[in-house]
Write an enzyme that holds these catalytic residues in place. Structure first.
Site, PDB file in Angstrom:
ATOM      1  N   ARG A  25      66.186 -22.726  18.539  1.00  0.00           N
ATOM      2  CA  ARG A  25      66.203 -22.142  17.197  1.00  0.00           C
ATOM      3  C   ARG A  25      64.759 -22.124  16.712  1.00  0.00           C
ATOM      4  O   ARG A  25      64.149 -23.163  16.455  1.00  0.00           O
ATOM      5  CB  ARG A  25      67.059 -23.011  16.282  1.00  0.00           C
ATOM      6  CG  ARG A  25      67.123 -22.533  14.840  1.00  0.00           C
ATOM      7  CD  ARG A  25      68.069 -21.361  14.709  1.00  0.00           C
ATOM      8  NE  ARG A  25      68.518 -21.212  13.325  1.00  0.00           N
ATOM      9  CZ  ARG A  25      68.518 -20.041  12.679  1.00  0.00           C
ATOM     10  NH1 ARG A  25      68.078 -18.944  13.271  1.00  0.00           N
ATOM     11  NH2 ARG A  25      68.984 -19.982  11.455  1.00  0.00           N
ATOM     12  N   GLY A  26      64.146 -20.929  16.636  1.00  0.00           N
ATOM     13  CA  GLY A  26      62.729 -20.798  16.398  1.00  0.00           C
ATOM     14  C   GLY A  26      62.211 -21.516  15.183  1.00  0.00           C
ATOM     15  O   GLY A  26      61.226 -22.243  15.237  1.00  0.00           O
ATOM     16  N   GLU A  27      62.894 -21.375  14.067  1.00  0.00           N
ATOM     17  CA  GLU A  27      62.368 -21.943  12.826  1.00  0.00           C
ATOM     18  C   GLU A  27      62.445 -23.458  12.827  1.00  0.00           C
ATOM     19  O   GLU A  27      61.807 -24.131  12.007  1.00  0.00           O
ATOM     20  CB  GLU A  27      63.144 -21.385  11.628  1.00  0.00           C
ATOM     21  CG  GLU A  27      64.622 -21.720  11.644  1.00  0.00           C
ATOM     22  CD  GLU A  27      65.394 -20.959  10.578  1.00  0.00           C
ATOM     23  OE1 GLU A  27      66.203 -21.592   9.884  1.00  0.00           O
ATOM     24  OE2 GLU A  27      65.172 -19.737  10.442  1.00  0.00           O
ATOM     25  N   THR A  29      61.841 -25.567  15.726  1.00  0.00           N
ATOM     26  CA  THR A  29      60.909 -26.295  16.625  1.00  0.00           C
ATOM     27  C   THR A  29      59.775 -25.453  17.176  1.00  0.00           C
ATOM     28  O   THR A  29      58.972 -25.956  17.971  1.00  0.00           O
ATOM     29  CB  THR A  29      61.690 -26.869  17.827  1.00  0.00           C
ATOM     30  OG1 THR A  29      62.271 -25.799  18.559  1.00  0.00           O
ATOM     31  CG2 THR A  29      62.758 -27.847  17.376  1.00  0.00           C
ATOM     32  N   ARG A  30      59.698 -24.167  16.820  1.00  0.00           N
ATOM     33  CA  ARG A  30      58.694 -23.309  17.455  1.00  0.00           C
ATOM     34  C   ARG A  30      57.281 -23.864  17.307  1.00  0.00           C
ATOM     35  O   ARG A  30      56.456 -23.790  18.219  1.00  0.00           O
ATOM     36  CB  ARG A  30      58.772 -21.893  16.893  1.00  0.00           C
ATOM     37  CG  ARG A  30      57.642 -20.993  17.426  1.00  0.00           C
ATOM     38  CD  ARG A  30      57.751 -19.550  16.960  1.00  0.00           C
ATOM     39  NE  ARG A  30      58.793 -18.848  17.691  1.00  0.00           N
ATOM     40  CZ  ARG A  30      59.841 -18.297  17.117  1.00  0.00           C
ATOM     41  NH1 ARG A  30      59.993 -18.395  15.801  1.00  0.00           N
ATOM     42  NH2 ARG A  30      60.744 -17.666  17.832  1.00  0.00           N
ATOM     43  N   GLY A  58      60.471  -2.888  20.060  1.00  0.00           N
ATOM     44  CA  GLY A  58      61.207  -1.682  20.391  1.00  0.00           C
ATOM     45  C   GLY A  58      62.164  -1.859  21.546  1.00  0.00           C
ATOM     46  O   GLY A  58      62.953  -0.972  21.836  1.00  0.00           O
ATOM     47  N   GLU A  92      73.010 -16.572  23.603  1.00  0.00           N
ATOM     48  CA  GLU A  92      72.208 -17.087  24.728  1.00  0.00           C
ATOM     49  C   GLU A  92      72.956 -18.216  25.426  1.00  0.00           C
ATOM     50  O   GLU A  92      73.021 -18.276  26.675  1.00  0.00           O
ATOM     51  CB  GLU A  92      70.862 -17.627  24.223  1.00  0.00           C
ATOM     52  CG  GLU A  92      69.870 -16.572  23.797  1.00  0.00           C
ATOM     53  CD  GLU A  92      68.582 -17.195  23.283  1.00  0.00           C
ATOM     54  OE1 GLU A  92      67.668 -16.431  22.956  1.00  0.00           O
ATOM     55  OE2 GLU A  92      68.496 -18.447  23.207  1.00  0.00           O
TER      56      GLU A  92
END
Length: 1051
Positions: A25-27, A29-30, A58, A92
């Site tokens: 989940r990017g927000e 632990t990115r 794209g 995913e």
């Protein structure tokens, strides 16, 4: 981490686009944990997919992500509190669970949530799924798939890192990922084959499982053999196991250009990942290595090190590296590696035939198969390249796309002008030699490749090349190898050496300093022009062009006068005419087979001559008068059937070897032979007309080998006391001495047993190791023979004695031959113990007891009691010694196979398999070897006049059949004489014992032994029958349990 490290990557996947896919989940632990994890992946060379980097704007994100998951070797899921709130993460996860079922490893990481919360889908996860069910009321099946996927992945063993130090946990994750990736870095390019097994061997030497110490391993081998390829493959294969890595491609070049600081700077920049390090001097660089690397587990590979100074100045001391570090040093010179103190040296091997063929096909045909019509040409190319990877690749690339006629033309050109792309690499090694080593290299390349080590050393020593150290240097630098007592050089090194000799005047051999080809020698001698550079001519006895050589025109011997700088001359198979009036006085070694002239030229000054070898010559005498030969150590005039006179030996004080075998016109030997204090070997075999011999020979304390075989007629003339006989001519006896009773006795003894009178004198030869008195009509052997405590071989075959004295104290005896002693009734007491040689030789590896053709030997029980205990104590001595015996041969008449051989069969063959635990037995320390036995009988004997004597011996072959097609033969040889009728219908027991070491050599290349077959190879007119055969695997306890009952037979 419990079990996920044991998961295996699906073997059905041949290639992967990514090493790792991370679902997160990017927000959450990115910018912290996940970013640190990706950084660690990068440092370890692990190629990880990251959505915000790998996906272009794209593109269909869903499609690309699914492909990325499928194309990743390892799948990682980072569970955070908000993970389940993202439908994208759950999609995913669903795909990851699907790939898990196909065999892809999945590693769950529980970052800020507990594993039980995820598995039970409670807390934030429960809240998230309630929202999804409300949102996707029309597609609840998809939500259920997400739930199942979450449960499935969360139940896998993974990493619970909540409230733990992230750095330490990332290290653990990297270690597991590295383990799962396994040998992903060892995926070699398509044109590199045959390296996998070598990589595995190298990894074993590196002991990568141990992190308790620092280990240094060397890689050595000739140029072009693949050391760098192996180093690169190893680096890719294991570098991700280390915190810091460094590969310096060419230490020698960097050191030569920038000095030690240049090498150190490369080392530090790579390991510390700092591109702009400011290093001003050697002290600063060394200090940085000592202080910065001591806490880091590092991998350092140093390629192309050609001086130990380069390693010393690099200051890479073990104690300055972190625990678990590994250093690889690659060099053509293994002496550098040993001097530096590496833990192990790995010698890179040439490709085997199948790998060489595969590599060539990939280069020449861009496939793994030979193109139709190119099979013979391909085999020719591979023979030329001789398994060297560099040569195979260069030649394959050059021949790619060319037709058959172009291939043939290229091969012809190769024989005259080797390809620069190959020779330039090899030339680098040659240029690193000093002048003496270059001379040795050129001599081996031109003359001595594949020759016996002792012979090559001897000739090189005569040439002034100091071979003991020079050959070791060539071996250390991978120019030559020592195998089974011979020196070998790769064919392309041989080609390099010859091209160096030809280099300045390729079309004018008279300007070369070495000649080895018959055509070139013929051309030079036919031109009759001065050869001012020529130092050595060596022509091999056997040549594939022998018919063409014999057809060459006769050469004028006078033309040798143009070669006044010759130091080494070996001539064979050439025809000469004219008169020989000159030989170079620089000669140190002269061998001329079938020397056609009656003497050596009077102008020849042989004061530098060390060895003079003229076998099968036409010589009558060496020269008139005397010549100073103070350096001569070896004189061989064997089979010179016209030799009538030997020179005075006073001018040859350092002679060590004298061979006069087969000189049938030689009547006497000059008494001055008794002054040769260094003579160690004297061969008078078959000097059938030799009628007098100086008894001073028996005062030569240095004599180790004496061969009087086939000399039944010579005798010692009288003196006042027979025990101190001096040599006199026979007519002096009859004219100067009265025929007293003593002389009547002596002359009578001469007629019956002339050499028997010499035997008491033989006992003076305290250093004698080899004595051959075969076919000398001996009727009695005195007790003095048992006093020769250094004796190793005793050959008494073909004599007329009835019994032998005790030889039980000849502890060094390893060969006793009593063949064709047809009156022998009793065996002597054999040695009660065996003392093996103090050092290993390549020639003394067989123990022999041969009593073939002794029909009067009738006490069979005594034979058993004598022979078998002797064999047992031999085996016991062998087990206690580090020096090998390979084979023990025993042949005894009137004996059947003892019951001790627990596997027996009628006829000439017996099954030996299958042996399910054979290789386990081979590893058993109690396993000694195997013994074979057979009983043979001569069942027919043609008239002696019709016997074919093209064979010098009868061979009893024990053939071991392996895998239905391959055989290995061990033979017992028996001399055949015209009186073999004495052996007619007489059974003989033939035993052969093959030691564990020799058998291991056989089974290392072959596999399951399945059959023993016995064959007898004999001349026409002799017919043998193999009555039965048998064998026994021998362990130590078999020797301990052996008793007299086991000597008995089944008959």
């Amino acid at each position: 981490m419990a079990s996920s490290s044991n998961q295996s990557v699906s073997s059905s996947r041949m290639t992967w686009k990514f090493d790792v896919f991370v679902s997160f989940r990017g927000e959450d632990t990115r910018n912290n944990f996940t970013d640190h994890l990706f950084g660690a992946f990068h440092r370890k060379g692990i190629f990880a997919f990251k959505d915000d980097i790998k996906l272009k704007k794209g593109e269909d994100i869903s499609s690309d992500l699914l492909k990325a998951i499928e194309g990743s070797q390892i799948l990682i899921v980072i569970f955070t509190r908000n993970y389940a709130s993202s439908t994208w993460c759950l999609r995913e996860l669903e795909k990851i669970a699907e790939c898990k079922l196909l065999g892809q490893p999945v590693l769950p990481i529980f970052y800020d949530v507990s594993p039980s919360e995820v598995r039970k889908q409670s807390g934030d996860f429960e809240k998230a799924f309630m929202e999804h069910e409300d949102r996707f009321k029309g597609n609840l099946e998809e939500v259920q798939r997400w739930r199942r996927a979450l449960t499935q992945v969360a139940n896998l063993s993974g990493f619970d890192i909540k409230d733990k130090r992230e750095y330490a946990e990332i290290e653990k994750i990297i270690k597991v990922v590295t383990s799962l990736l396994g040998h992903k870095f060892s995926t070699l390019p398509d044109d590199v084959v045959g390296m996998h097994s070598q990589l595995e061997e190298l990894e074993k030497l590196m002991m990568l499982d141990s992190d308790d110490d620092v280990r240094v391993v060397g890689i050595c081998g000739m140029g072009g053999i693949g050391k760098t390829t192996l180093g690169n493959a190893l680096y890719g294969r294991i570098s991700n196991q280390f915190e810091a890595c460094c590969y310096i491609d060419d230490v020698s070049k960097t050191y030569g250009g920038d000095g030690p600081v240049g090498v150190q700077k490369q080392l530090l920049c790579q390991t510390l990942e700092e591109e702009n390090l400011q290093i001003c001097n050697h002290y600063m660089a060394s200090n940085l290595i000592r202080t910065r690397l001591c806490q880091i587990k590092s991998l350092v590979i140093l390629d192309n090190v050609d001086q130990v100074e380069q390693l010393d100045k690099l200051a890479m001391k073990r104690e300055w590296l972190g625990t678990g570090s590994r250093m690889i040093v690659i060099s053509r010179n293994c002496h550098i590696l040993r001097e530096h103190g590496v833990d192990e040296v790995y010698q890179v091997e040439l490709l085997d035939h199948s790998n060489a063929l595969q590599l060539f096909c990939r280069k020449a045909f861009k496939s793994d198969e030979i193109m139709t019509g190119y099979t013979d040409l391909t085999n020719d190319v591979l023979r030329y390249a001789n398994r060297l990877p560099l040569a195979i690749k260069v030649l394959g690339s050059f021949l790619y796309g060319r037709d058959v006629s172009e291939w043939r033309c290229a091969l012809e050109r190769l024989r005259e002008n080797p390809m620069a792309g190959i020779m330039d690499v090899l030339q680098i090694s040659y240029d690193g030699l000093d002048n003496t080593e270059k001379g040795i290299f050129l001599d081996i390349a031109c003359f001595f490749n594949g020759q016996e080590e002792t012979y090559v050393k001897k000739v090189l020593d005569i040439r002034g090349f100091h071979p003991e150290i020079g050959l070791r240097v060539l071996h250390d630098k991978s120019f030559i190898t020592f195998q089974y007592g011979h020196i070998f050089m790769h064919d392309l090194f041989e080609e390099l050496g010859k091209s160096i000799v030809r280099e300045k005047s390729p079309k004018e051999p008279r300007k070369w300093n070495r000649l080895w080809d018959y055509k070139d020698v013929h051309k030079v001698m036919s031109e009759n022009m001065e050869s001012e550079n020529l130092e050595a001519i060596v022509l091999k006895r056997y040549s594939s062009e022998i018919d063409e050589i014999q057809a060459m025109s006769t050469l004028r011997a006078e033309n040798l006068a143009q070669m006044n700088r010759l130091k080494l001359l070996i001539l064979q198979n050439l025809n000469f005419s004219g008169s020989l009036n000159f030989l170079s006085s620089e000669l140190g070694y002269l061998r001329w087979d079938k020397y056609p002239f009656t003497c050596l030229p009077s102008s020849f000054e042989p004061d530098k001559l060390v060895e003079l070898i003229l076998p099968h010559s036409n010589i009558r005498q060496l020269w008139e008068g005397t010549k100073p030969l103070h350096n001569l150590t070896r004189l061989d005039l064997s089979h010179s059937k016209n030799l009538i006179m030997m020179p005075c030996f006073l001018e040859i004080p350092n002679l060590e070897y004298l061979n006069l075998e087969g000189c049938i016109k030689l009547v006497q030997i000059d008494p001055s032979i008794g002054t040769l204090g260094r003579l160690s070997e004297l061969n008078l075999k078959n000097c059938t007309n030799l009628v007098s011999i100086p008894n001073k020979i028996f005062g030569l304390s240095s004599l180790k080998s004496l061969n009087l075989s086939g000399c039944p007629n010579f005798w010692l003339e009288g003196q006042r006391k027979i025990e101190h006989l001096e040599m006199l001519e026979f007519n002096e006896i009859t004219t100067q001495y009265k025929p007293t009773s003593i002389w009547r006795f002596f002359i009578f003894q001469k007629s019956r047993d002339p050499i028997g009178l010499l035997l008491p004198l033989v006992s003076r030869l305290s250093c004698l190791q080899h004595l051959d008195l075969s076919f000398c009509n001996l009727v009695q052997i005195p007790n003095a023979i048992g006093w020769l405590h250094c004796l190793e071989t005793l050959n008494l075959r073909g004599n007329n004695f009835v019994t032998l004295p005790s030889i039980k104290e000849l502890f060094k005896l390893r060969e006793l031959n009593l063949e064709h002693c047809k009156l022998l009734k009793y065996l002597p007491e054999l040695p009660s113990k065996t003392v093996l040689p103090v050092r290993e030789t390549y020639y003394v590896r067989t123990v022999v007891l041969n009593i073939f053709g002794c029909p009067s030997l009738t006490d069979i029980e005594c034979c058993y009691r004598t022979v078998f205990p002797w064999m047992i104590q031999l085996l016991q001595a062998y087990m206690k010694s580090d020096l090998p015996i390979d084979v023990i041969d025993i042949v005894i008449p009137r004996m059947q196979i003892p019951i001790w051989f627990n596997k027996q069969n009628v006829g000439s063959s017996i099954s030996m398999g299958p042996l399910p635990n054979f290789f386990k037995k081979m590893d058993d320390k109690n396993f000694i070897g195997v013994s074979f036995a057979c009983c043979i009988t001569l069942v027919a004997h043609d008239d002696p006049t019709s016997l074919g004597y093209q064979m010098s011996s009868i061979g009893i072959g024990f053939g071991i059949k392996v895998n239905e097609s391959l055989w290995s033969n061990y033979n017992i040889y028996i001399h055949h004489g015209k009186d073999l009728v004495t052996a007619l219908n007489l059974p003989h027991l033939c035993l052969i014992f093959i030691t564990r070491k020799q058998l291991t050599y056989l089974t290392r290349r072959l596999h399951d032994i399945i059959e023993l077959e016995v064959s007898v190879y004999s001349p026409d007119g002799l017919h043998f029958e193999v009555k039965n055969c048998g064998y026994r695997w021998i362990f130590q306890e078999d020797l301990e349990q052996l008793n007299s009952q086991m000597y008995l037979t089944n008959h």
